[in-house]
Enzyme design. Structure first.
Site, PDB file in Angstrom:
ATOM      1  N   LYS A   1       2.003  -5.081 -12.866  1.00 14.79           N
ATOM      2  CA  LYS A   1       2.740  -5.962 -13.686  1.00 14.79           C
ATOM      3  C   LYS A   1       1.606  -6.873 -14.393  1.00 14.79           C
ATOM      4  O   LYS A   1       0.780  -7.393 -13.450  1.00 14.79           O
ATOM      5  CB  LYS A   1       3.542  -6.715 -12.769  1.00 14.79           C
ATOM      6  CG  LYS A   1       4.556  -7.636 -13.202  1.00 14.79           C
ATOM      7  CD  LYS A   1       5.310  -8.348 -12.064  1.00 14.79           C
ATOM      8  CE  LYS A   1       6.178  -9.434 -12.493  1.00 14.79           C
ATOM      9  NZ  LYS A   1       7.099 -10.003 -11.724  1.00 14.79           N
TER      10      LYS A   1
ATOM     11  N   MET B   1       4.441  -8.052   2.098  1.00 19.33           N
ATOM     12  CA  MET B   1       5.443  -8.518   1.073  1.00 19.33           C
ATOM     13  C   MET B   1       6.264  -9.895   1.424  1.00 19.33           C
ATOM     14  O   MET B   1       7.577 -10.089   1.171  1.00 19.33           O
ATOM     15  CB  MET B   1       6.483  -7.428   0.441  1.00 19.33           C
ATOM     16  CG  MET B   1       5.832  -6.599  -0.365  1.00 19.33           C
ATOM     17  SD  MET B   1       6.760  -5.235  -0.587  1.00 19.33           S
ATOM     18  CE  MET B   1       6.850  -4.241   0.990  1.00 19.33           C
TER      19      MET B   1
ATOM     20  N   ASP C   1      -1.914   1.302  -9.877  1.00 19.34           N
ATOM     21  CA  ASP C   1      -1.212  -0.095  -9.543  1.00 19.34           C
ATOM     22  C   ASP C   1      -1.849  -1.238  -9.943  1.00 19.34           C
ATOM     23  O   ASP C   1      -3.399  -1.035  -9.641  1.00 19.34           O
ATOM     24  CB  ASP C   1      -0.438   0.288  -8.163  1.00 19.34           C
ATOM     25  CG  ASP C   1       0.823   1.121  -8.119  1.00 19.34           C
ATOM     26  OD1 ASP C   1       1.290   1.408  -9.383  1.00 19.34           O
ATOM     27  OD2 ASP C   1       1.167   1.318  -7.216  1.00 19.34           O
TER      28      ASP C   1
HETATM   29  N1  SAH Z   1       1.028   0.676   0.039  1.00 20.58           N
HETATM   30  C1  SAH Z   1       0.538  -0.579   0.374  1.00 20.58           C
HETATM   31  C2  SAH Z   1       1.540  -1.805   0.249  1.00 20.58           C
HETATM   32  C3  SAH Z   1       2.378  -2.157  -0.888  1.00 20.58           C
HETATM   33  S1  SAH Z   1       3.326  -3.553  -0.813  1.00 20.58           S
HETATM   34  C4  SAH Z   1      -0.338  -0.693   1.578  1.00 20.58           C
HETATM   35  O1  SAH Z   1      -0.449   0.551   2.221  1.00 20.58           O
HETATM   36  O2  SAH Z   1      -1.063  -1.607   1.848  1.00 20.58           O
HETATM   37  C5  SAH Z   1       2.378  -4.848  -1.247  1.00 20.58           C
HETATM   38  C6  SAH Z   1       1.853  -5.775  -0.135  1.00 20.58           C
HETATM   39  O3  SAH Z   1       1.000  -5.113   0.536  1.00 20.58           O
HETATM   40  C7  SAH Z   1       1.679  -7.078  -0.557  1.00 20.58           C
HETATM   41  O4  SAH Z   1       2.718  -7.898  -0.585  1.00 20.58           O
HETATM   42  C8  SAH Z   1       0.902  -7.694   0.753  1.00 20.58           C
HETATM   43  O5  SAH Z   1       1.937  -7.755   1.780  1.00 20.58           O
HETATM   44  C9  SAH Z   1       0.247  -6.112   1.266  1.00 20.58           C
HETATM   45  N2  SAH Z   1      -1.231  -6.039   0.760  1.00 20.58           N
HETATM   46  C10 SAH Z   1      -1.789  -5.112  -0.121  1.00 20.58           C
HETATM   47  N3  SAH Z   1      -3.091  -5.537  -0.207  1.00 20.58           N
HETATM   48  C11 SAH Z   1      -3.424  -6.349   0.575  1.00 20.58           C
HETATM   49  C12 SAH Z   1      -4.607  -7.081   0.798  1.00 20.58           C
HETATM   50  N4  SAH Z   1      -5.783  -6.705   0.443  1.00 20.58           N
HETATM   51  N5  SAH Z   1      -4.463  -8.189   1.601  1.00 20.58           N
HETATM   52  C13 SAH Z   1      -3.573  -8.366   2.264  1.00 20.58           C
HETATM   53  N6  SAH Z   1      -2.284  -7.851   1.978  1.00 20.58           N
HETATM   54  C14 SAH Z   1      -2.076  -6.932   1.135  1.00 20.58           C
END
Ligand code: SAH
Length: 258
Positions: free
Chosen positions: A61, A175, A39
């Protein structure tokens, strides 16, 4: 290339951004894989640990393009596994926290394909740690909730902001960047104090992390001023105060020592 009669799919969490925050188990699966479907939020550095002959398939994307639709990702996982391959489905954070890992596992189960879920450090845990914000604290918070911010549409919202505003001490909202004004509105409407501290953590745990701290009253304007962009996490609750306390204590210690 290694092949066997039955393939296997590993649905693997890559951790929150810093490549060192991956688990040993996840790393071993990456080193083993014939194919890796990864991803957008997965650190490129981790792909460097793949076998040199491994097939790397980007599912995120690309700028100006569409993400690979979920049904095609599911189909690719099934097809590769039926070819007898060892497949790693590599996702940011944890695969079962807003990661659609559940949908992919259901598809594999329906086809009778063996699979394994390898958990990862979810971004709320990683980003909070990197920003110096404990999600629970004996003085401030006995509970936290991970909430999605992208289903925030007033009356039709399946998110119970009314309950979250009162019954959970710390909110970690994923998100939520584009929905920040709506989220703020929901929480204020349901009686959350405007003075509640809020932190916005952009690209948490990476070398490009930025943290902005404010209150529920002003955080949406702060986000605009700072040109906050994705991926970012919103943390709401009294625990955000601990960040300032830590920074203050560290400065005092430096002043004393130096
Ligand atoms: N499975 C992932 C979440 C995917 S949804 C997890 O467990 O973290 C995608 C969202 O995750 C983004 O919109 C953001 O809100 C958050 N996110 C992912 N990586 C991030 C990071 N390094 N810093 C802050 N937010 C993050």
């Amino acid at each position: 290339m290694r092949k066997s009669a039955t393939g296997m799919v590993y649905i693997v969490g890559a951790g929150p951004g810093d490549p060192e925050l991956i688990t040993v188990k996840a790393m071993r699966r990456i080193q083993l894989a014939d194919v890796i479907l990864y991803d957008r939020l997965v650190s490129e550095e981790l792909l460097g640990y793949a076998r040199s002959d491994a097939e790397l398939v980007y599912c995120g994307k690309a700028p100006g393009a569409h993400a690979m639709p979920q049904h095609l990702i599911n189909k690719a996982l099934v097809d590769y596994a039926l070819e007898g391959k060892l497949v790693v489905r590599l996702k940011g954070g944890d695969p079962f926290v807003f990661g659609r890992g559940g949908e992919e596992a259901l598809e594999l189960a329906a086809w009778g394909i063996p699979y394994e879920i390898v958990p990862g450090i979810t971004s709320a845990i990683g980003a909070a740690a990197a920003a110096g914000i404990p999600l629970t604290h004996r003085n401030y918070a006995a509970s936290f909730a991970c909430v999605t911010g992208n289903r925030c549409h007033g009356d039709n919202s399946p998110i119970r902001w009314d309950l979250l505003a009162h019954s959970v001490d710390t909110l970690a909202i994923y998100m939520g960047v584009s929905q920040l004004p709506a989220i703020r509105e929901e929480l204020l409407q349901h009686g959350k104090a405007a003075a509640t501290p809020v932190a916005l953590i952009e690209r948490g745990t990476t070398s490009r992390q930025r943290t902005i701290v404010g209150t529920l009253a002003d955080i949406h304007t702060l986000a605009v001023t700072m040109k906050l962009s994705n991926p970012a996490l919103i943390i709401i609750g009294e625990v955000v105060r601990v960040r300032d306390q830590l920074l203050h204590a560290e400065q005092q210690a430096i002043a004393l020592i130096g």
